[in-house]
Design an enzyme around this catalytic site. Sequence first.
Site, PDB file in Angstrom:
ATOM      1  CG  HIS A 460       2.702  21.309  -2.678  1.00  0.00           C
ATOM      2  ND1 HIS A 460       2.060  20.126  -2.906  1.00  0.00           N
ATOM      3  CD2 HIS A 460       3.896  20.982  -2.136  1.00  0.00           C
ATOM      4  CE1 HIS A 460       2.826  19.117  -2.522  1.00  0.00           C
ATOM      5  NE2 HIS A 460       3.940  19.614  -2.043  1.00  0.00           N
ATOM      6  CD  GLU A 697      42.206  33.882 -14.838  1.00  0.00           C
ATOM      7  OE1 GLU A 697      41.113  33.617 -14.309  1.00  0.00           O
ATOM      8  OE2 GLU A 697      42.607  33.342 -15.875  1.00  0.00           O
ATOM      9  CG  ASP A 721      40.267  32.359 -10.559  1.00  0.00           C
ATOM     10  OD1 ASP A 721      40.105  31.776  -9.469  1.00  0.00           O
ATOM     11  OD2 ASP A 721      40.132  31.796 -11.651  1.00  0.00           O
ATOM     12  CB  CYS A 768      34.872  38.406 -18.432  1.00  0.00           C
ATOM     13  SG  CYS A 768      36.441  37.676 -17.929  1.00  0.00           S
TER      14      CYS A 768
END
Length: 838
Positions: A460, A697, A721, A768
């Site tokens: 941990h 795109e 894309d 973008c």
Amino acid sequence: MHNNNKELTLSAPLSGPVLTLAKVPDPVFASGAMGDGIAIDPLNDTLYSPCEAVVTHVARTGHAITLRADNGAELLLHLGLDTVELQGVGFSMLVKEGARVSNGQPLLRYDLDQVAQQCKSLVSLMILTNSQDFQARPITLKSVKVGDPLLHIVPKLANGVQIDIEVVGIEVQGHIHVAHRGGLHARPAALIRQTAQQFTSKSWLHFAGKSAACDSLIGLMGLAVGEQDEIRVSCQGPDAEAALQALLAALSTALAEDNHAAVPAPIVQRNRPAEAGVLHGVCAAPGLVAGPLFRLNSISLPMDAGNHEPEQQRHALDAARTQVRGEIDTTLAQAKKHKNTDEEAIFAAHLALLEDPALLDAAHQSIDQGIAATHAWSQSIDVQCEVLQQLGSPLLAERANDLRDLKQRVLRALLGETWQYDVPAGAIVAAHELTPSDLLQLSQQGVAGLCMAEGGATSHVAILARGKGLPCMVALGSTLLDQEQGQAVVLDADGGRIELTPNAARLAEVHQAQLDHKQRRALQQAQAHTPALTLDGLHIEVAANVASSAEAADALANGADGVGLLRTEFLFVDRNTAPDEQEQRIAYQAVLDAMGDKSVIIRTIDVGGDKQLDYLPLPDEANPVLGLRGIRLAQVRPELLDQQLRSLLQVSPLSRCRILLPMVTEVDELLHIRQRLDALCGELGLSQRPELGVMIEVPAAALLAEQLAEHADFLSIGTNDLSQYTLAMDRDHAGLASRVDALHPALLRLIAQTCAGAAVHNRWVGVCGALASDPLATPVLIGLGVRELSVSPVQIGEIKDRVRHLDASECRRITQDLLKLSSASAVRHACHQQWPLS
């Protein structure tokens, strides 16, 4: 008098994943203090009535409503956690007190985005507040849609016994393979315990000839169940079936922490040649730091003579545990506020251990024999630590550290010590083994690094150190603890070593590296609000990609020159109906308001492909990414786009709003939308329309950039894309994702053609997609003619700083040669050579 001898089935008031109360990140609801019930993590924006009922109370702040069902069951419907603090902002109550509502009637609406950004959690509750008269039994623990059967409400007799006596005492059982990494250590065991506590039935786990009741954390951990071990679960009682279903689900679903790839620990080679003045260990959290070594010692207790008054000692132990419980609750609240799930899970487990019956029984037995509370608590934990370490599991041995942490905390409370180590800021702390509580305390005190003689890279402490960015090393051996206090050392966690006798030159080198890194980050942030100009004076706008008004405010605070892409899908997804014009207008206006005087580019709805809407059924497509998506959807459902355009035209000032069209492939699509926009402007009496841009795109749009630029006001390249369509590789394909690289020369040629086409009509081009956020690509994009980069808000300072170190004319010259290269890796290599990242 209510007819309360009827059973009732409640339908789901919201759509989304169902949680047992144990999984609700709020101790009051999770403990069942408010009553039995169920929780849903909502995906829609409207709360519906689960049954026919009368509204008995409406919260002043519009976040909760109480109903009385016809059989007398009282139901509290509570939307989100800590939502009372929003003072009604974002909530719209649809019914009044005293009203009669039907099953499935809308009760309240809320702004999903706004409320989610501002509250602790959207997890919403349906609580049976008169649990003394009724019992709530979950029907399902899977995801539900509004109206699905969710809970059975079963009346109890006057003495609290269920009416359907025939099911009392039934035992059900099942087998499951444990999915938790490392088996049933503290956190998974705490989850199992919490899950079991939501049911009346008693539950047990059985493994390797041993059994443990699910209400004992120590008992569960003591079974030494490993990852993928098969165990038997048995439940007995009135809701045994639901309890079994819940436990099997909890055992077969790995915790979020278990899904994090642990930092791979370098293998410590025992035959490595010894280096004078160097200790080798395992990297638990990366980093390189120098500082004085500071040794931490644990609390040691004096001898105990015994003969203490048991009642007094029990009271002292209870008071200490209450104090520690309060401390852990505060830590948990902070972790939740900052959405630090690792920290939250660790300390939730500590809270469960603090209540563990096995620990408490052992301590109370010792106290009853006259032993002091300090020694009784200490011995009780030491015995359990020994048990865990004897089980032969390295992971469970590490989890004994969590028990030691609790030992220290309760002892500090009993001894009246203030829990504050006197450690100088910038020190490198050495200890036998640090606990999570130690780490949080030390982190707040500004230590530079941590090193331990024991411990493991999956502990941990290691998880927390990585989250805090604190270099940390473990398994360095006992020699570490023999070192002189205050001596200067170098902690090179990346290299898995501690240099005990660094010379002045080495110390200076490490200090300089630390300073450079810190100053570079601070300088970038300090200059983030000034324009990004190249060395030869070209202004590059650095805007932000956002999906809400809260993200827009964050972007402005980080120095954004505007919003380069507002994804409007956040308004349309995970709900049953499309947002109306008014709701959309309010959301878009909020983003404009959050950006001060900067411009905002708003992309029209881009669903289809991998983003489907429940209320907009599209035909099944063999290749959805090549089907009805983006602007093509407007051809199928023109009213959706019309409504969105109308709401966009009503924002103020309209001059700061720019509209961006996704997935355009030909000029006619753009012209059609332009005509619709002009017509809507006429209807609304507007003399000017906002700027209209086209997303590039798909390769067709890049190749037609000149023709598109003639009718568009700007072009914005979506490299994510564009990459997958150009390279014919699905960017979500696990085997291909690493090859979908937007620095591929073919992509760069399409970007070059887009910029050249736009220049013919004096239009500007932005990017973008993810490539805009890659500092390595910044000089390439500038060289190709891109004038706006829209990046994630946290990267604005870094990208602006990158721009300021570049010469645009040199970028143009070098980039022409990059277009001739043969692969993305060749381009990346050349970029590193030409424009090294500092």
